[in-house]
Scaffold this motif. Structure first.
Motif, PDB file in Angstrom:
ATOM      1  N   HIS A  37       0.875  -1.172   0.000  1.00 39.58           N
ATOM      2  CA  HIS A  37       0.000   0.000   0.000  1.00 39.58           C
ATOM      3  C   HIS A  37       0.909   1.218   0.000  1.00 39.58           C
ATOM      4  O   HIS A  37       1.699   1.414   0.926  1.00 39.58           O
ATOM      5  CB  HIS A  37      -0.924  -0.007   1.228  1.00 39.58           C
ATOM      6  CG  HIS A  37      -1.990   1.059   1.151  1.00 39.58           C
ATOM      7  ND1 HIS A  37      -3.074   1.102   1.986  1.00 39.58           N
ATOM      8  CD2 HIS A  37      -2.132   2.119   0.313  1.00 39.58           C
ATOM      9  CE1 HIS A  37      -3.834   2.148   1.688  1.00 39.58           C
ATOM     10  NE2 HIS A  37      -3.280   2.780   0.687  1.00 39.58           N
ATOM     11  N   GLY A  38       0.796   2.035  -1.028  1.00 31.31           N
ATOM     12  CA  GLY A  38       1.734   3.144  -1.160  1.00 31.31           C
ATOM     13  C   GLY A  38       3.145   2.571  -1.182  1.00 31.31           C
ATOM     14  O   GLY A  38       3.429   1.622  -1.897  1.00 31.31           O
ATOM     15  N   ASP A 114      -4.132   3.984  -2.935  1.00 28.60           N
ATOM     16  CA  ASP A 114      -2.886   3.670  -3.627  1.00 28.60           C
ATOM     17  C   ASP A 114      -2.914   4.203  -5.061  1.00 28.60           C
ATOM     18  O   ASP A 114      -3.865   3.969  -5.811  1.00 28.60           O
ATOM     19  CB  ASP A 114      -2.663   2.165  -3.649  1.00 28.60           C
ATOM     20  CG  ASP A 114      -1.311   1.810  -4.225  1.00 28.60           C
ATOM     21  OD1 ASP A 114      -0.328   1.828  -3.474  1.00 28.60           O
ATOM     22  OD2 ASP A 114      -1.228   1.555  -5.453  1.00 28.60           O
ATOM     23  N   GLN A 143       1.196  11.629   1.033  1.00 22.90           N
ATOM     24  CA  GLN A 143       0.700  10.246   1.096  1.00 22.90           C
ATOM     25  C   GLN A 143      -0.723  10.129   1.627  1.00 22.90           C
ATOM     26  O   GLN A 143      -1.284   9.037   1.628  1.00 22.90           O
ATOM     27  CB  GLN A 143       1.630   9.323   1.923  1.00 22.90           C
ATOM     28  CG  GLN A 143       3.086   9.384   1.516  1.00 22.90           C
ATOM     29  CD  GLN A 143       3.341   8.974   0.083  1.00 22.90           C
ATOM     30  OE1 GLN A 143       2.883   7.942  -0.375  1.00 22.90           O
ATOM     31  NE2 GLN A 143       4.063   9.809  -0.668  1.00 22.90           N
ATOM     32  N   SER A 147      -1.439   7.849  -2.180  1.00 23.03           N
ATOM     33  CA  SER A 147      -0.190   7.277  -1.650  1.00 23.03           C
ATOM     34  C   SER A 147       0.600   6.525  -2.708  1.00 23.03           C
ATOM     35  O   SER A 147       0.020   5.867  -3.573  1.00 23.03           O
ATOM     36  CB  SER A 147      -0.484   6.348  -0.478  1.00 23.03           C
ATOM     37  OG  SER A 147      -1.167   5.194  -0.922  1.00 23.03           O
ATOM     38  N   GLY A 148       1.899   6.654  -2.636  1.00 18.04           N
ATOM     39  CA  GLY A 148       2.777   5.877  -3.501  1.00 18.04           C
ATOM     40  C   GLY A 148       3.745   6.679  -4.333  1.00 18.04           C
ATOM     41  O   GLY A 148       4.675   6.119  -4.901  1.00 18.04           O
TER      42      GLY A 148
END
Length: 255
Positions: A37-38, A114, A143, A147-148
């Motif tokens: 996740h991220g 994400d 984030q 996120s990512g």
DNA sequence: ACCTCCCTGGCC
DNA sequence: GGCCAGGGAGGT
């Protein structure tokens, strides 16, 4: 199953009470799932715990290689014979073991959708950015809205979307957001297909030791004073919240 | 919502 | 010899 685990750097284990605790909580556990996740890697274990790992700035995982490499802070020997090593010179990365409660108090719980597997739609991203006066560049790195993305892909994304890094997040209209979301998809698709971005410091490598080839695809990151690949205007660099930000002043005009 | 801090290799 | 790179966490 983790047959044996060695954690040899205090800072790598900083989200638990000690390196020994990380090792003992992993010892004998079987891996039941691997997710991301991220920028956080989540490895589910057979007793309900979750191993969480983050590469930070300079971390990398090596699978069946790099025996004795400098800055190896974690070694996990699996009953299958596979050996996984976490190598991280600057120790911004970490390996943690959490139970359900501990996860709720960790950075994982604050992540936005994400960017790659669960990209927000225009309406959702708009809501997350509504009223925000902080520069969009800072919000992409935060984030929580999404996120990512790290510094490299945030710069590349804003260039592809034609958005100035200092644009207040709340000032983006639905058209901007649509281009931003599509740019995220294209930038990440390209980077992933190239195996990621290995810069000249070779800090990041794939788990098998190969370098990622995406550096050749970067059009703004690290290219200040070079002509924009779209319009030829020299790429500029400024600092946003302490992070370098590269952009084309012509393709990414501040409105 | 902002700022500072952490850390090491590489480069000026 | 000193500065820069930047991920997130924690403090103000």
């Amino acid at each position: 199953m983790f047959e044996s685990v060695e954690v040899t750097h205090e800072r790598t284990a900083r989200h638990n009470s000690s390196p020994a605790e990380v090792a003992s909580r992993l010892q004998g556990r079987r891996v039941t799932g691997v997710e991301r996740h991220g920028k956080f890697l989540r490895i589910s274990l057979d007793d309900g715990q979750t191993m969480v790992a983050h590469l930070g700035m300079s971390g990398r995982w090596a699978v069946d290689g790099e025996d004795g490499a400098l800055h190896t802070h974690f070694v996990g020997r699996m009953d299958s014979g596979t050996v996984v090593r976490f190598i991280d010179p600057r120790t911004f990365g970490f390996v943690a073991v959490y139970d359900e409660d501990e996860i709720l108090g960790s950075g994982l719980s604050r992540l936005g959708p994400d960017a790659w597997t669960d990209p927000p739609q225009i309406g959702e991203l708009g809501e997350r950015l509504a009223g925000r006066t902080a520069p969009i560049k800072a919000l992409l790195l935060d984030q929580r809205p999404i996120s990512g993305l790290g510094n490299i892909y945030a710069d590349e994304t804003l260039h592809l979307a034609g958005i100035h890094p200092l644009t207040p997040g709340g000032a983006l209209d639905p058209e901007d957001l649509g281009r931003l979301i599509e740019a995220v998809r294209i930038v990440l698709e390209t980077a992933i297909s190239r195996g990621g971005t290995t810069l000249s410091d070779a800090a990041y490598l794939l788990p098998d030791g190969r370098a990622g080839a995406n550096m050749a695809d970067l059009v703004v990151y690290g290219r200040q004073d070079e002509p924009c690949t779209t319009c030829g205007t020299p790429i500029e660099r400024l600092v946003v919240r302490g992070r370098s930000s590269h952009f084309c002043p012509n393709c990414q005009m501040l409105r």
